[in-house]
Design a protein around this motif. Sequence first.
Motif, mmCIF file in Angstrom:
data_model
loop_
_atom_site.group_PDB
_atom_site.id
_atom_site.type_symbol
_atom_site.label_atom_id
_atom_site.label_comp_id
_atom_site.label_asym_id
_atom_site.label_seq_id
_atom_site.Cartn_x
_atom_site.Cartn_y
_atom_site.Cartn_z
ATOM 1 N N THR A 120 0.587 27.319 -1.159
ATOM 2 C CA THR A 120 0.483 26.337 -0.075
ATOM 3 C C THR A 120 -0.920 25.772 0.079
ATOM 4 N N SER A 121 -1.866 26.203 -0.767
ATOM 5 C CA SER A 121 -3.213 25.642 -0.720
ATOM 6 C C SER A 121 -3.356 24.434 -1.641
ATOM 7 N N LYS A 122 -2.326 24.153 -2.452
ATOM 8 C CA LYS A 122 -2.374 23.033 -3.397
ATOM 9 C C LYS A 122 -1.224 22.072 -3.119
ATOM 10 N N TYR A 123 -1.534 20.784 -3.268
ATOM 11 C CA TYR A 123 -0.532 19.747 -3.040
ATOM 12 C C TYR A 123 -0.143 19.110 -4.369
ATOM 13 N N LEU A 124 1.104 18.623 -4.441
ATOM 14 C CA LEU A 124 1.588 18.021 -5.673
ATOM 15 C C LEU A 124 1.153 16.566 -5.817
ATOM 16 N N VAL A 125 0.893 15.885 -4.710
ATOM 17 C CA VAL A 125 0.438 14.487 -4.759
ATOM 18 C C VAL A 125 -0.971 14.424 -4.182
ATOM 19 N N ASP A 126 -1.860 13.738 -4.868
ATOM 20 C CA ASP A 126 -3.258 13.642 -4.463
ATOM 21 C C ASP A 126 -3.382 12.972 -3.094
ATOM 22 N N GLU A 127 -3.965 13.688 -2.141
ATOM 23 C CA GLU A 127 -4.104 13.170 -0.778
ATOM 24 C C GLU A 127 -5.323 12.251 -0.630
ATOM 25 N N THR A 128 -6.083 12.078 -1.702
ATOM 26 C CA THR A 128 -7.271 11.218 -1.633
ATOM 27 C C THR A 128 -7.044 9.884 -2.345
ATOM 28 N N LYS A 129 -5.777 9.572 -2.677
ATOM 29 C CA LYS A 129 -5.476 8.352 -3.417
ATOM 30 C C LYS A 129 -4.529 7.446 -2.644
ATOM 31 N N LEU A 130 -4.797 6.156 -2.720
ATOM 32 C CA LEU A 130 -3.874 5.121 -2.271
ATOM 33 C C LEU A 130 -3.570 4.216 -3.457
ATOM 34 N N PHE A 131 -2.357 3.712 -3.534
ATOM 35 C CA PHE A 131 -1.965 2.801 -4.603
ATOM 36 C C PHE A 131 -1.684 1.426 -4.025
ATOM 37 N N VAL A 132 -2.189 0.407 -4.696
ATOM 38 C CA VAL A 132 -1.915 -0.974 -4.316
ATOM 39 C C VAL A 132 -0.999 -1.541 -5.391
ATOM 40 N N MET A 133 0.289 -1.641 -5.069
ATOM 41 C CA MET A 133 1.298 -1.981 -6.066
ATOM 42 C C MET A 133 1.888 -3.366 -5.813
ATOM 43 N N PRO A 134 2.434 -4.003 -6.861
ATOM 44 C CA PRO A 134 3.125 -5.279 -6.668
ATOM 45 C C PRO A 134 4.278 -5.114 -5.692
ATOM 46 N N GLY A 135 4.506 -6.097 -4.858
ATOM 47 C CA GLY A 135 5.532 -5.976 -3.825
ATOM 48 C C GLY A 135 6.840 -6.640 -4.160
ATOM 49 N N ASN A 136 7.075 -6.924 -5.435
ATOM 50 C CA ASN A 136 8.290 -7.654 -5.803
ATOM 51 C C ASN A 136 9.404 -6.723 -6.268
ATOM 52 N N PHE A 147 -2.120 -3.648 -10.888
ATOM 53 C CA PHE A 147 -2.002 -2.868 -9.678
ATOM 54 C C PHE A 147 -3.363 -2.194 -9.463
ATOM 55 N N GLY A 148 -3.542 -1.565 -8.316
ATOM 56 C CA GLY A 148 -4.846 -0.971 -8.018
ATOM 57 C C GLY A 148 -4.728 0.432 -7.468
ATOM 58 N N THR A 149 -5.807 1.195 -7.586
ATOM 59 C CA THR A 149 -5.872 2.525 -6.979
ATOM 60 C C THR A 149 -7.137 2.598 -6.106
ATOM 61 N N VAL A 150 -7.010 3.325 -5.013
ATOM 62 C CA VAL A 150 -8.123 3.514 -4.085
ATOM 63 C C VAL A 150 -8.370 5.007 -3.950
ATOM 64 N N THR A 151 -9.575 5.440 -4.263
ATOM 65 C CA THR A 151 -9.973 6.824 -4.035
ATOM 66 C C THR A 151 -10.720 6.884 -2.722
ATOM 67 N N ILE A 152 -10.238 7.743 -1.815
ATOM 68 C CA ILE A 152 -10.850 7.846 -0.495
ATOM 69 C C ILE A 152 -12.104 8.696 -0.606
ATOM 70 N N GLY A 153 -13.255 8.078 -0.374
ATOM 71 C CA GLY A 153 -14.538 8.767 -0.534
ATOM 72 C C GLY A 153 -14.909 9.624 0.670
ATOM 73 N N LEU A 159 0.844 -1.195 0.000
ATOM 74 C CA LEU A 159 0.000 0.000 0.000
ATOM 75 C C LEU A 159 0.876 1.241 0.000
ATOM 76 N N MET A 160 0.593 2.172 -0.932
ATOM 77 C CA MET A 160 1.368 3.404 -1.023
ATOM 78 C C MET A 160 0.440 4.616 -1.017
ATOM 79 N N GLY A 161 0.930 5.715 -0.465
ATOM 80 C CA GLY A 161 0.165 6.954 -0.464
ATOM 81 C C GLY A 161 0.889 8.003 0.360
#
Length: 364
Positions: free
Chosen positions: A295-311, A358-364, A242-244
Amino acid sequence: MRINFAMAPEVIQKNFDEQSFASFSRLCVDAAKGTLVKYSAAEANKEILHQMRSAMGLSDSPSIIEVKKALNKHANREAMFEILEDVVNETLVTGWQNDPYFQRHVEYKTLALGDSNSFYVPSETELVVSEVAASNHDIHRQRLGAGTEYSVAVRTYGAKIYMEAERFLMGAEDWSVLVEKINRAYTNLINTLINAAILDAGQSLPSPTQWNITIQMNKTNRAKLVKLLSDVSIATGSRAVLMGTGVALSQLTNMVDYDLMAASEKEDVYNMGRIGHFDQYDIVEIPQAFAPGDTSKYLVDETKLFVMPGNDIKFIKMFDEGATQIYEVTDRNVHIDHTFDYEVVRKLGVGVVLASRFGTVTIG
């Protein structure tokens, strides 16, 4: 250093011999990288400032008028930019490669080391390609035996920083601070390009609704996240990761029962603001940064998680032409206060090539 002393700007040749300039160049790099041996950071910055002032014909206590006159001379600015470009070239890549996320998932090649813009993927099975460098999907490829060879399209990127040239020569801003501003701006840019490429690749997956889910982070939806982690693990033959960002990963705490956590797990939450593992799955935090000047904008989406291969697959491909150039804007109609814009320009490309799910998760 890249500078050939025989071809160095006139100001450098006039104020240094080849050996003394090599020593000064090394000091500039070591100060920026924090690898000083004979000097403290304060001493190094003081010496660099002294040498730069001396080369520009300034005393160690110049007036603001003297500094302005020195900066009006093109030869002085040329010398300062030449040294700064070389230091950035030596420190910028080191900064990228020191990041654990970069080390684990980025296959980096640079023309400066004689690398070719060629990335080999052993198998074309379920291949997913995303490239943001050219703002389209025209990543170049050719067949090579059982696998595929890719080249990443490159484009020129500019990362702007702003400083008053007078501030550096007046001693109000250190050399290492200036270099760090440039390196931080480019590191943030690369992280943003990587993040955008992964998100785009996620939408290109077959059956995107299986691999891209939107859920509220609570115990009720825990099973949906576990299923995605399991699906990626099954599809790739390796335990998913899990990455984010730290903020996004902190939401995972809402999916676990805090009272039933082991003492070590509670300590992770206390120290990091998030859990250290999600069941048997590892967690990797992606660095976050603000957008330049906002400073009101972020470079990486704070509402996303990535499910990536672990190899440890290096699914991110980056080709860097390895030559930083600095341009200045000195239009007095734009900068009445005689300040300077520095635009640091570098040509590179970032793409994502995955031969697995791989997968992506959007935090609702």
